[in-house]
Design a protein around this motif. Structure first.
Motif, PDB file in Angstrom:
ATOM      1  N   ILE A   1       0.812  -1.225   0.000  1.00 19.90           N
ATOM      2  CA  ILE A   1       0.000   0.000   0.000  1.00 19.90           C
ATOM      3  C   ILE A   1       0.839   1.267   0.000  1.00 19.90           C
ATOM      4  O   ILE A   1       0.317   2.372  -0.047  1.00 19.90           O
ATOM      5  N   HIS A   2       2.165   1.118   0.108  1.00 17.93           N
ATOM      6  CA  HIS A   2       3.033   2.302   0.108  1.00 17.93           C
ATOM      7  C   HIS A   2       3.116   2.893  -1.297  1.00 17.93           C
ATOM      8  O   HIS A   2       2.774   2.238  -2.283  1.00 17.93           O
ATOM      9  N   ASN A   3       3.603   4.120  -1.370  1.00 14.24           N
ATOM     10  CA  ASN A   3       3.757   4.765  -2.673  1.00 14.24           C
ATOM     11  C   ASN A   3       5.141   4.464  -3.229  1.00 14.24           C
ATOM     12  O   ASN A   3       6.019   4.012  -2.513  1.00 14.24           O
TER      13      ASN A   3
ATOM     14  N   VAL B   1      -1.338  -6.704   8.300  1.00 13.06           N
ATOM     15  CA  VAL B   1      -1.564  -5.294   8.634  1.00 13.06           C
ATOM     16  C   VAL B   1      -2.381  -4.608   7.546  1.00 13.06           C
ATOM     17  O   VAL B   1      -3.367  -3.926   7.830  1.00 13.06           O
ATOM     18  N   ASN B   2      -1.984  -4.799   6.284  1.00 12.04           N
ATOM     19  CA  ASN B   2      -2.554  -3.985   5.211  1.00 12.04           C
ATOM     20  C   ASN B   2      -3.855  -4.517   4.634  1.00 12.04           C
ATOM     21  O   ASN B   2      -4.601  -3.776   4.010  1.00 12.04           O
TER      22      ASN B   2
ATOM     23  N   GLY C   1      -6.007  -5.816   8.529  1.00 16.72           N
ATOM     24  CA  GLY C   1      -6.157  -4.747   9.499  1.00 16.72           C
ATOM     25  C   GLY C   1      -5.759  -5.138  10.919  1.00 16.72           C
ATOM     26  O   GLY C   1      -6.299  -4.592  11.876  1.00 16.72           O
TER      27      GLY C   1
ATOM     28  N   ARG D   1       5.912   0.743   8.451  1.00 14.03           N
ATOM     29  CA  ARG D   1       4.471   0.522   8.571  1.00 14.03           C
ATOM     30  C   ARG D   1       4.083   0.220  10.020  1.00 14.03           C
ATOM     31  O   ARG D   1       3.108   0.738  10.544  1.00 14.03           O
TER      32      ARG D   1
ATOM     33  N   THR E   1       5.842   0.918  12.699  1.00 11.02           N
ATOM     34  CA  THR E   1       6.122   2.112  13.508  1.00 11.02           C
ATOM     35  C   THR E   1       4.933   3.069  13.436  1.00 11.02           C
ATOM     36  O   THR E   1       4.465   3.582  14.448  1.00 11.02           O
ATOM     37  N   LEU E   2       4.439   3.292  12.221  1.00  9.97           N
ATOM     38  CA  LEU E   2       3.304   4.202  12.055  1.00  9.97           C
ATOM     39  C   LEU E   2       2.072   3.685  12.788  1.00  9.97           C
ATOM     40  O   LEU E   2       1.247   4.460  13.269  1.00  9.97           O
ATOM     41  N   GLU E   3       1.932   2.372  12.871  1.00 11.84           N
ATOM     42  CA  GLU E   3       0.776   1.788  13.554  1.00 11.84           C
ATOM     43  C   GLU E   3       0.994   1.714  15.063  1.00 11.84           C
ATOM     44  O   GLU E   3       0.189   1.115  15.778  1.00 11.84           O
TER      45      GLU E   3
ATOM     46  N   GLN F   1      13.781   6.267   3.696  1.00 13.96           N
ATOM     47  CA  GLN F   1      12.403   6.602   4.025  1.00 13.96           C
ATOM     48  C   GLN F   1      11.827   5.777   5.153  1.00 13.96           C
ATOM     49  O   GLN F   1      10.908   6.220   5.821  1.00 13.96           O
TER      50      GLN F   1
ATOM     51  N   TYR G   1      12.749   7.388  10.797  1.00 10.86           N
ATOM     52  CA  TYR G   1      12.171   7.049  12.100  1.00 10.86           C
ATOM     53  C   TYR G   1      13.227   6.656  13.115  1.00 10.86           C
ATOM     54  O   TYR G   1      12.903   6.128  14.185  1.00 10.86           O
TER      55      TYR G   1
ATOM     56  N   ILE H   1      14.401  10.269  -2.837  1.00  7.55           N
ATOM     57  CA  ILE H   1      13.376   9.261  -2.579  1.00  7.55           C
ATOM     58  C   ILE H   1      12.217   9.423  -3.552  1.00  7.55           C
ATOM     59  O   ILE H   1      11.164   8.846  -3.386  1.00  7.55           O
TER      60      ILE H   1
ATOM     61  N   ARG I   1       6.668  14.208   3.329  1.00 10.76           N
ATOM     62  CA  ARG I   1       6.488  12.815   2.912  1.00 10.76           C
ATOM     63  C   ARG I   1       5.029  12.570   2.563  1.00 10.76           C
ATOM     64  O   ARG I   1       4.131  13.158   3.174  1.00 10.76           O
TER      65      ARG I   1
ATOM     66  N   THR J   1       1.147   6.719   3.746  1.00 11.78           N
ATOM     67  CA  THR J   1       0.191   5.700   3.315  1.00 11.78           C
ATOM     68  C   THR J   1      -0.186   4.849   4.511  1.00 11.78           C
ATOM     69  O   THR J   1       0.631   4.615   5.392  1.00 11.78           O
TER      70      THR J   1
ATOM     71  N   THR K   1      -3.954   2.464   6.244  1.00 12.42           N
ATOM     72  CA  THR K   1      -5.260   1.868   5.948  1.00 12.42           C
ATOM     73  C   THR K   1      -6.276   2.445   6.920  1.00 12.42           C
ATOM     74  O   THR K   1      -5.901   2.910   7.995  1.00 12.42           O
TER      75      THR K   1
ATOM     76  N   PRO L   1     -11.833  -5.863   5.224  1.00  9.02           N
ATOM     77  CA  PRO L   1     -12.037  -5.135   6.483  1.00  9.02           C
ATOM     78  C   PRO L   1     -11.384  -3.754   6.508  1.00  9.02           C
ATOM     79  O   PRO L   1     -11.741  -2.906   7.312  1.00  9.02           O
ATOM     80  N   VAL L   2     -10.385  -3.539   5.646  1.00  7.86           N
ATOM     81  CA  VAL L   2      -9.705  -2.238   5.610  1.00  7.86           C
ATOM     82  C   VAL L   2      -9.507  -1.806   4.154  1.00  7.86           C
ATOM     83  O   VAL L   2      -9.522  -2.630   3.243  1.00  7.86           O
TER      84      VAL L   2
ATOM     85  N   SER M   1      -6.843   0.692   1.746  1.00 10.27           N
ATOM     86  CA  SER M   1      -5.594   1.442   1.770  1.00 10.27           C
ATOM     87  C   SER M   1      -5.853   2.893   1.383  1.00 10.27           C
ATOM     88  O   SER M   1      -6.739   3.194   0.586  1.00 10.27           O
TER      89      SER M   1
ATOM     90  N   PHE N   1       2.826  11.649  12.455  1.00 12.81           N
ATOM     91  CA  PHE N   1       2.150  10.911  13.526  1.00 12.81           C
ATOM     92  C   PHE N   1       0.784  11.510  13.864  1.00 12.81           C
ATOM     93  O   PHE N   1      -0.152  10.786  14.189  1.00 12.81           O
TER      94      PHE N   1
ATOM     95  N   MET O   1      -1.506  10.038  11.394  1.00 16.08           N
ATOM     96  CA  MET O   1      -1.823   8.643  11.721  1.00 16.08           C
ATOM     97  C   MET O   1      -2.867   8.563  12.834  1.00 16.08           C
ATOM     98  O   MET O   1      -3.776   7.733  12.803  1.00 16.08           O
TER      99      MET O   1
ATOM    100  N   THR P   1      -6.965   4.418  -1.913  1.00 21.88           N
ATOM    101  CA  THR P   1      -6.122   3.992  -3.028  1.00 21.88           C
ATOM    102  C   THR P   1      -6.561   2.640  -3.579  1.00 21.88           C
ATOM    103  O   THR P   1      -5.865   2.013  -4.363  1.00 21.88           O
TER     104      THR P   1
END
Ligand SMILES: Cc1cc2nc3c(=O)[nH]c(=O)nc-3n(C[C@H](O)[C@H](O)[C@H](O)COP(=O)(O)OP(=O)(O)OC[C@H]3O[C@@H](n4cnc5c(N)ncnc54)[C@H](O)[C@@H]3O)c2cc1C
Ligand code: SF4
Lengths: 421, 121
Positions: A47-49, A146-147, A150, A172, A174-176, A199, A204, B9, B50, B53, B55, B64-65, B67, B80, B83, B115
Motif C-alpha cells: 500500500i506504500h507509494n 496489517v494492510n 487490518g 508501517r 512504527t506508524l501503527e 524513508q 524514524y 526518494i 512525505r 500511506t 489503511t 475489512p480495511v 488502503s 504521527f 496517523m 487507493t
C-alpha cells in the motif's frame, strides 16, 4: 476441452501486462488464471507509494498501479478466472487448474506465459536451534496481516534481514504504533533499495545493523526477546558481540525466491542463480511456446520493469502463436555475466528473432563504486559505461540493437562484465 | 559553501545527489537523473515532506480495511498526527479510488484519499 491461444498463469502486474501486449498484437483468445480472489498480485498488499513513476510519470501506491492495469484488461475484455489455482502444465501445453465452480479442469493453450511471481524465503533461513515460539512472521505475511486484514501482529519488533519488505514493514509497524527496535542484516550491505533505507529507517531513527544476525530467540509460547550478534567475514557470529533485545515479534525478511514449482514439473530449465527459467531474447523458456516474465523469471525491485518485461513476453507469445516458428538452426549467441555480474536475462539471443533493441537485465554480487559496466561481443567491447554505484539490491540493464549483433557468427559470446577502467 | 549528500526518494532509483548550499540557500543540485530529484533536494534541505500511506477500517465491504494515502506530501513533523487522526476513521463500503476518507489531515490542508476500490460485501 477449452482452447485458448495464450494462457497466462498469474494475474499480478506481469500477467496483466503480458495479456495486454498479446491482445495488442491481435490475439483474441487470451485467458488469465489467478489463484487469488482478485487481480493485481503482490501489489494489493503493497500500500506504500513508489510505484509507476517510470510508466505513468506519477507516483502511485501498489493498489493504484494494479488498478490501472486491471482497468485496461477489463476494457480490452480479456478473460480471466479468479480463485483458480493452476496445478500442472504439460509439455503439450495442457493446463490443469482447479476452482470451486468447475472443480478440476483442463485447458489447451497455444502458448503459455508463466507469471506466478515469487515467494519469501522460508524460515529455514533462520539457522538457529531451539523453539519456534509464536510471534515469528515473514515480513510479507505481516504485510498482509496489517494492510489487508487490518491487524497488527506485535508491539515490539526486531527485524532480521533488510530486504525491501522488511524495510517497508519497519515503517508501517512504527506508524501503527509498534516499536521497531533494530533491523539486523547478515550481509555487509542491505539487500533493499536505498530509498527504502532513507524513508523507512532513517526517517524514524530505526538502527540498521549490517553484518549482524539473530543467534538466539527467547520465549517458549511467544517470543520474549532475541539476541543478535555481529558476524565476521565468514558470516559466523563473533563471540562477545551479543546484544539482547526484548520484543514480542520477530520479522524475517530474508529475500524472495521465484515461485517455480509448476515450471520445474513442466521440465523447464531453471537457472541455479536466479531460481527462474533460463530464457532467450523472446523470454521463451527451454520449452518452445512457454514464456516467463516478472518475479517468476527473476526477482525485480521495480514494478515498472516487470510491466515492460511482461509486455515483451506477451508480444513474443503472440508472435509464437501467429507463426509457430520451426526449430530451424538459427544463429544463437550465449549471454553471460562475469566478474561480479551474477546473471543475465536473457541467457541467449538469436539476432534473427530479436526486436530492434534488446534489454539485457542483470544483477551484481557486491557493491561497486565508480566502475564501468561493459558488454563484449566476442573480443570487441561494444558498450562501456561508467556507473557511480552498483549494488546487489538494484537491478541493472544494458541495451543492444539488432544492428550491433547482426553478422555475429554462431556461438559468439556476449559477456557482461564490471571493469575498473 | 556547504554541501549536503542526499539520496533522492522520488522513486526507487534512489539517485545519490549533492546539494551545494550558499548562506542557507540552495546553490546547485547534482547527481539527480530527473527534475523531480532537483525539486526533492531543494525541499528536503529546507522543508522535508512525505506522502503518508496507511489503511482505514471499512464497514460492509469485501475487505475489512481500505488502503489510503495523503493526496500530496505533508510535513515530516505531521506524520504521527495524521496517523492518529486516521486511527479514528471508519468508512462505509463501497469505496472508490480517490474518495476522500479524511479531509484536511491534521491541519495540513491535505486530504487523505482511498487507493483501492472496495465493493460492498
Ligand atoms: C514488499 C514489496 C515492496 C515492493 N515495493 C515496490 C516499490 O516501492 N516500487 C516498485 O516499483 N516495485 C515494488 N515492488 C516490486 C513489485 O511489486 C513486484 O516486482 C511485482 O509485483 C511483481 O509482479 P509479478 O506479476 O511478477 O508477481 P506477483 O505480483 O507476485 O503476481 C503473481 C501472481 O500469480 C499468482 N499465482 C502464483 N501461482 C499461481 C498458480 N499456481 N495458479 C494461479 N495463480 C498463481 C499469484 O496469486 C499472484 O497474484 C515491491 C515488491 C514487494 C514484494
Ligand atoms: S532523481 Fe529522478 S530518477 Fe533519480 S531517484 Fe529522484 S525521481 Fe528517481
Amino acid at each position: 476441452m477449452k482452447r485458448y491461444d495464450i494462457v497466462i498463469i498469474g494475474g499480478g502486474p506481469a500477467g496483466l501486462a503480458a495479456a495486454l501486449a498479446a491482445r495488442e498484437q491481435g490475439i483474441h483468445e487470451v485467458l488469465i488464471l489467478e489463484r487469488d480472489r482478485e487481480l493485481g498480485g503482490i501489489l494489493n498488499q503493497c500500500i506504500h507509494n513508489g510505484f509507476g513513476l517510470h510508466t505513468f510519470q506519477e507516483e502511485l501506491t501498489g493498489p493504484e498501479y494494479a488498478a490501472r492495469f486491471i482497468q485496461r484488461v477489463k476494457d480490452a475484455r480479456i478473460e480471466y478466472q479468479l480463485s483458480t489455482m493452476v496445478l500442472n502444465i504439460s509439455p503439450e501445453k495442457i493446463v490443469t487448474a482447479m476452482n470451486r465452480e468447475e472443480g478440476l479442469f483442463e485447458i489447451e493453450a497455444g502458448a503459455v506465459v508463466l507469471a506466478m511471481g515469487c515467494r519469501e524465503r522460508s524460515r529455514g533461513a533462520l539457522n538457529i536451534p531451539g523453539y519456534r515460539p509464536a510471534g515469528i512472521f515473514s515480513a510479507g505475511t505481516a504485510q498482509r496481516l496489517v494492510n489487508m486484514e487490518g491487524c497488527l501482529p506485535g508491539r515490539e519488533v526486531v527485524i532480521l534481514g533488510s530486504g525491501d519488505i522488511g524495510l517497508i514493514m519497519a515503517r508501517r509497524m512504527t506508524l501503527e504504533g509498534a516499536k521497531v527496535k533494530v533491523v539486523a542484516e547478515l550481509m555487509p550491505y542491505s539487500g533493499g533499495l536505498k530509498r527504502n533505507i532513507v524513508q523507512c529507517l532513517d526517517d524514524y531513527g530505526i538502527p540498521l545493523k549490517l553484518s549482524h544476525t539473530v543467534v538466539d530467540i527467547q520465549g517458549r509460547e511467544r517470543v520474549e526477546g532475541v539476541t543478535i550478534a555481529q558476524v565476521g567475514a565468514d558470516r559466523r557470529p563473533i563471540p562477545g558481540t551479543e546484544e539482547h533485545y526484548t520484543c514480542d515479534t520477530l520479522l524475517l525478511s530474508c529475500g524472495l525466491i521465484p515461485e517455480n514449482e509448476l515450471s520445474r514439473e513442466l521440465g523447464v530449465m531453471i537457472s541455479p542463480v536466479t531460481a527462474g527459467p533460463v530464457v532467450n531474447e523472446s523470454l521463451e523458456t527451454s520449452i518452445p511456446g512457454v514464456f516467463a516474465c516478472g518475479n517468476v523469471l527473476h526477482v525485480h525491485d521495480l514494478v515498472d520493469f516487470v510491466s515492460q518485461e511482461a509486455a515483451s513476453a506477451g508480444a513474443a507469445a503472440a508472435e509464437y502463436v501467429k507463426q509457430r516458428p520451426g526449430e530451424d538452426a538459427e544463429v544463437t549467441l550465449p549471454v553471460k555475466g562475469k566478474g561480479g555480474v551474477r546473471y543475465t536475462v536473457p541467457s541467449m539471443i538469436r539476432p534473427g528473432r530479436m526486436q530492434e533493441e534488446q534489454v539485457i537485465r542483470f544483477r551484481v554480487g557486491d557493491v561497486y563504486r565508480n566502475q564501468y559496466i561493459s558488454l563484449y561481443v566476442g573480443d570487441e567491447r561494444l558498450i562501456h559505461r561508467k556507473r557511480p554505484v552498483m549494488a546487489p539490491g538494484e537491478m541493472e540493464e544494458l541495451k543492444v540493437t539488432r544492428e550491433q549483433l547482426s553478422g555475429c557468427p554462431e556461438g559468439t559470446e556476449l559477456l557482461v562484465v564490471i571493469e575498473d577502467k | 559553501m556547504d554541501t549536503r549528500e542526499l539520496i533522492c526518494i522520488g522513486c526507487p532509483m534512489g539517485c545519490r545527489m549533492t546539494v551545494n548550499m550558499d548562506k542557507g540557500q540552495v546553490h546547485s543540485v547534482s547527481g539527480n537523473t530527473c527534475k523531480r530529484g532537483d525539486a526533492y533536494a531543494r525541499k528536503e534541505v529546507t522543508n522535508p515532506t512525505r506522502i503518508v500511506t496507511s489503511t482505514v477500517r471499512v464497514e460492509g465491504g469485501v475487505l475489512p480495511v481500505v488502503s489510503v494515502k495523503t493526496r500530496e506530501d505533508i510535513p515530516k513533523g505531521k506524520i504521527f498526527a495524521c496517523m492518529e487522526a486516521l486511527a479514528k476513521v471508519t468508512v462505509q463500503a463501497p469505496v472508490a479510488i480517490g474518495d476522500v476518507v479524511l479531509p484536511d489531515a491534521a491541519g495540513t490542508g491535505v486530504d487523505v484519499v482511498a487507493t483501492k476500490n472496495v465493493v460492498e460485501a
